[in-house]
Enzyme design. Structure first.
Site, PDB file in Angstrom:
ATOM      1  N   SER A 122       0.812  -1.219   0.000  1.00 38.31           N
ATOM      2  CA  SER A 122       0.000   0.000   0.000  1.00 38.31           C
ATOM      3  C   SER A 122       0.847   1.272   0.000  1.00 38.31           C
ATOM      4  CB  SER A 122      -0.961  -0.003   1.187  1.00 38.31           C
ATOM      5  OG  SER A 122      -0.253  -0.111   2.403  1.00 38.31           O
ATOM      6  N   CYS A 154      -6.255  -6.939   0.328  1.00 38.08           N
ATOM      7  CA  CYS A 154      -5.019  -6.774   1.104  1.00 38.08           C
ATOM      8  C   CYS A 154      -4.524  -5.327   1.055  1.00 38.08           C
ATOM      9  CB  CYS A 154      -3.971  -7.780   0.643  1.00 38.08           C
ATOM     10  SG  CYS A 154      -2.714  -8.077   1.903  1.00 38.08           S
ATOM     11  N   ARG A 180       1.308 -10.981   4.562  1.00 34.92           N
ATOM     12  CA  ARG A 180       1.554  -9.733   5.304  1.00 34.92           C
ATOM     13  C   ARG A 180       0.270  -8.896   5.359  1.00 34.92           C
ATOM     14  NH1 ARG A 180       5.702 -10.461   2.216  1.00 34.92           N
ATOM     15  NH2 ARG A 180       5.174  -8.824   0.732  1.00 34.92           N
ATOM     16  N   HIS A 222      -6.387 -12.718  -0.379  1.00 39.28           N
ATOM     17  CA  HIS A 222      -6.200 -12.613  -1.839  1.00 39.28           C
ATOM     18  C   HIS A 222      -6.976 -13.695  -2.592  1.00 39.28           C
ATOM     19  CE1 HIS A 222      -2.585  -9.945  -1.674  1.00 39.28           C
ATOM     20  NE2 HIS A 222      -2.369 -10.561  -0.537  1.00 39.28           N
ATOM     21  N   GLU A 268      -7.748 -13.583  -5.522  1.00 39.40           N
ATOM     22  CA  GLU A 268      -7.179 -13.594  -6.892  1.00 39.40           C
ATOM     23  C   GLU A 268      -6.033 -14.601  -7.030  1.00 39.40           C
ATOM     24  OE1 GLU A 268      -6.853 -11.209  -4.681  1.00 39.40           O
ATOM     25  OE2 GLU A 268      -4.840 -10.345  -4.714  1.00 39.40           O
TER      26      GLU A 268
HETATM   27  N1  GLN Z   1       1.516  -5.382   3.874  1.00 36.39           N
HETATM   28  C1  GLN Z   1       1.065  -4.824   2.644  1.00 36.39           C
HETATM   29  C2  GLN Z   1       0.608  -3.383   2.812  1.00 36.39           C
HETATM   30  O1  GLN Z   1       0.598  -2.830   3.839  1.00 36.39           O
HETATM   31  C3  GLN Z   1      -0.071  -5.609   2.046  1.00 36.39           C
HETATM   32  C4  GLN Z   1       0.406  -6.963   1.590  1.00 36.39           C
HETATM   33  C5  GLN Z   1      -0.378  -7.537   0.474  1.00 36.39           C
HETATM   34  O2  GLN Z   1      -1.116  -6.865  -0.246  1.00 36.39           O
HETATM   35  N2  GLN Z   1      -0.163  -8.808   0.254  1.00 36.39           N
HETATM   36  O3  GLN Z   1       0.238  -2.779   1.880  1.00 36.39           O
END
Ligand code: GLN
Length: 226
Positions: free
Chosen positions: A52, A82, A146, A198, A200
């Site tokens: 992000s 995510c 994550r 996810h 996808e």
């Molecule tokens: N940790 C990531 C974030 O803060 C997100 C991880 C992901 O999209 N797989 O954006």
């Protein structure tokens, strides 16, 4: 071509191709969105998983942040997985200070909430709101990388899914110090949908089908007003 909404996938960083493929498999007309003129051409937008902070920076660089915010505020259907969930959150905990999202969903999301020791894991998630008898009964095999979780939702937000207590990574030490079991990982507010996981990256089309249906409804309503 009614019945087949044109759905953009924000194509700055992350698993863009996977979302494009899932949307096509659901009968939508997917297209990558990298510039404001491409955003104008789509009825709905997917914000993919990735990172992000990077998506935030690139969206600013490409002049997309304000146009996307305006479209979302104007009712454009959006789905974030995510990192995309982080981008749609009204409030982000453990974000970078310069991180700028699109907002839209009244929720507080904690980035990387499940802890560093378990960077990725799979857990069953029973998802509400999928509609269709039987479709909702089978838990999704949710892939978390994550991932964020949702710590607070506003009154207008429907909680669609939580991490099952059996599937959570018990050995991990979440940064927030709180247990991951039962955490909110899927929400919907009006025409906005977000998952911490996810879909996808799996062959399970149910979440994308739901989003295409949401996009179709808004698209039809807009056409009948014309
Ligand atoms: N940790 C990531 C974030 O803060 C997100 C991880 C992901 O999209 N797989 O954006």
């Amino acid at each position: 071509m009614s019945g087949q909404p044109s759905i953009g996938v924000l194509a700055l960083q992350g698993d863009v191709r996977e979302h494009l493929r899932m949307l096509a498999a659901c009968g939508a007309r997917p297209r990558p969105v990298r510039r404001p003129s491409e955003l104008d051409d789509v009825a709905a937008l997917v914000i993919p998983g990735g990172e992000s902070t990077t998506i935030s920076k690139l969206a600013l660089d490409f002049g997309l942040t304000d146009p996307i915010r305006k479209r979302i505020a104007g009712g454009m259907p959006g789905y974030g997985s995510c990192a995309g969930m982080v981008m749609l959150a009204a409030e982000v905990l453990d974000g970078r200070p310069d991180q700028v999202g699109f907002g839209g969903i009244e929720m507080t999301v904690r980035r990387n909430a499940f802890g560093r020791q378990v960077d990725s894991f799979e857990a069953p998630v029973v998802l509400g709101g999928l509609g269709g008898a039987g479709a909702a009964a089978e838990p999704l095999r949710a892939v978390f990388i994550r991932a964020p979780w949702v710590e607070r939702v506003g009154p207008g937000v429907a909680v669609l899914g939580r991490v099952a207590s059996t599937g959570a990574p018990r050995a991990s030490t979440p940064q927030s110090g709180a247990a991951p079991d039962g955490r909110i990982v899927a929400v919907r507010q009006g025409s906005l949908l977000a998952t911490a996981f996810h879909p996808e990256l799996t062959g399970d089309l149910r979440v994308h089908r739901l989003f295409v249906e949401m996009a179709r409804e808004v698209d039809h309503a807009a056409r009948s007003e014309d």
